[in-house]
Motif scaffolding. Structure first.
Motif, short mmCIF file in Angstrom:
data_model
loop_
_atom_site.label_atom_id
_atom_site.label_comp_id
_atom_site.label_asym_id
_atom_site.label_seq_id
_atom_site.Cartn_x
_atom_site.Cartn_y
_atom_site.Cartn_z
N ASP A 100 0.84 -1.03 -0.11
CA ASP A 100 0.10 0.00 -0.16
C ASP A 100 1.01 1.12 -0.03
O ASP A 100 2.06 1.19 -0.13
CB ASP A 100 -0.96 -0.01 1.22
N LEU A 101 0.33 2.49 0.23
CA LEU A 101 1.06 3.69 0.09
C LEU A 101 2.17 3.73 1.32
O LEU A 101 3.09 4.41 1.21
CB LEU A 101 0.34 4.83 0.00
N ASP A 102 1.76 2.91 2.31
CA ASP A 102 2.75 3.01 3.64
C ASP A 102 3.68 1.99 3.56
O ASP A 102 4.33 1.64 4.50
CB ASP A 102 1.85 2.93 4.95
N PHE A 103 3.78 1.29 2.26
CA PHE A 103 4.96 0.30 2.10
C PHE A 103 4.52 -0.98 2.81
O PHE A 103 5.50 -1.80 2.95
CB PHE A 103 6.45 0.67 2.13
N ARG A 104 3.36 -1.16 3.32
CA ARG A 104 2.83 -2.30 3.87
C ARG A 104 2.56 -3.44 2.98
O ARG A 104 1.65 -3.15 2.16
CB ARG A 104 1.79 -2.27 4.73
N ILE A 105 3.47 -4.61 3.05
CA ILE A 105 2.88 -5.77 2.14
C ILE A 105 1.58 -6.29 1.95
O ILE A 105 0.99 -6.74 3.20
CB ILE A 105 4.15 -6.83 2.05
N ILE A 123 5.01 -12.22 6.34
CA ILE A 123 5.56 -10.91 5.48
C ILE A 123 4.54 -9.99 5.27
O ILE A 123 4.82 -8.91 5.28
CB ILE A 123 6.20 -11.35 4.43
N LEU A 124 3.21 -10.50 5.08
CA LEU A 124 1.87 -9.75 5.02
C LEU A 124 1.77 -8.54 5.88
O LEU A 124 2.00 -8.85 7.23
CB LEU A 124 0.88 -10.36 4.55
N GLY A 125 1.57 -7.31 5.54
CA GLY A 125 1.60 -6.27 6.68
C GLY A 125 2.99 -5.73 7.14
O GLY A 125 3.04 -4.75 7.98
N GLN A 126 3.94 -6.42 6.82
CA GLN A 126 5.19 -5.85 7.04
C GLN A 126 5.79 -4.97 6.31
O GLN A 126 5.12 -4.66 5.16
CB GLN A 126 6.43 -6.95 7.00
N ASN A 127 6.68 -3.84 6.79
CA ASN A 127 7.15 -2.96 6.01
C ASN A 127 8.03 -3.25 4.84
O ASN A 127 9.23 -3.84 5.13
CB ASN A 127 7.64 -1.64 6.83
N PHE A 128 7.76 -3.11 3.40
CA PHE A 128 8.54 -3.47 2.45
C PHE A 128 10.00 -2.72 2.55
O PHE A 128 10.98 -3.57 2.23
CB PHE A 128 7.93 -3.03 1.20
#
Length: 245
Positions: A100-105, A123-128
């Motif tokens: 998303d725009l906040d780089f959350r996977i 990894i889902l929800g982690q910061n890319f």
């Protein structure tokens, strides 16, 4: 006649039971109704109960919002999403991740799991940026990279990974995800495993260097040309024999 779809009734009865027992005073649910012609329509049912001072239900108010078009649109999106997901998961050598725009996977395919070593569920929800970019791009350059993506919609880079199995090479691209109004809503990472290509290129360079070394010391006149007739290499003996350099 009861026009409620039979499969939706157990949940409806349970909610009515909870309301009569005083556990809830109202409820909402989406359910199907059977039209006179036998076709189904979707409705959002809202039911409110009114009680006397002793808590005994006196009457109820029910309202139904027609939501068939919305449900059909949701089903179409789910079908399209499943179709796209099937394509992405079947990509043989392409690691694909979306944020998303906040780089959350928000998406991670099986090839990404294999290449980067993360499981989708962890990894889902982690910061890319934290999990991927910082490992391959200098921290001082990350802000610049983000601005490049926002302005040009794409940033390309190559990655060399050292693993216990050996050295791996990735050709990566981060691009923007736009909605139907052309507004930025997220980012997409696509990484291609080019390890075999890199090793093949190295093997070719080594082979050419060996041939060039042999040719440099041969007495024979030797030259190489490409398919267009351009000279790629002329051995030193050519100058000795012809006088041309």
């Amino acid at each position: 006649a009861d026009i409620s779809y039979p499969e939706d009734m157990p949940k409806n009865r349970e909610l009515i039971k909870q309301a009569i027992n005083g556990d809830i005073s109202s409820y909402q649910m989406e359910k199907r109704y059977i039209k006179k012609d036998g076709n189904l329509l979707w409705g959002k049912l809202t039911v409110s109960f009114f009680h006397n001072e002793e808590g005994i239900p006196l009457y109820l108010l029910a309202m139904v919002e027609h939501i068939t078009e919305r449900k059909l649109a949701e089903e179409a999106v789910l079908e399209k999403t499943a179709f796209i997901d099937s394509i992405l998961r079947s990509s043989i050598n392409m690691a694909i991740a979306a944020t998303d725009l906040d780089f959350r996977i928000t998406y991670y395919n099986s090839i990404a799991e294999k290449i980067f070593g993360y499981k989708t569920e962890e990894i889902l929800g982690q910061n890319f940026i934290e999990t991927h970019i910082k490992k391959t791009i200098e921290p001082a350059k990350i802000a610049e990279v983000i601005e490049i993506i926002k302005k040009t919609e794409e940033y390309q880079y190559n990655v060399k990974q050292e693993k216990k199995e050996g050295t791996y090479y990735l050709e990566s691209r981060v691009s923007s995800i736009l909605d139907k109004n052309n507004q930025l809503v997220g980012f997409l990472l696509v990484s291609n495993d080019i390890t075999e290509r890199k090793y093949a290129e190295k093997a070719l360079r080594d082979s050419e260097e060996q041939l060039r070394t042999v040719a440099d010391f041969t007495y024979n006149w030797e030259y190489w040309i490409d398919p267009n007739g351009n000279l790629l290499y002329v051995s030193p003996s050519c100058e000795r024999i012809t006088g041309y350099s």
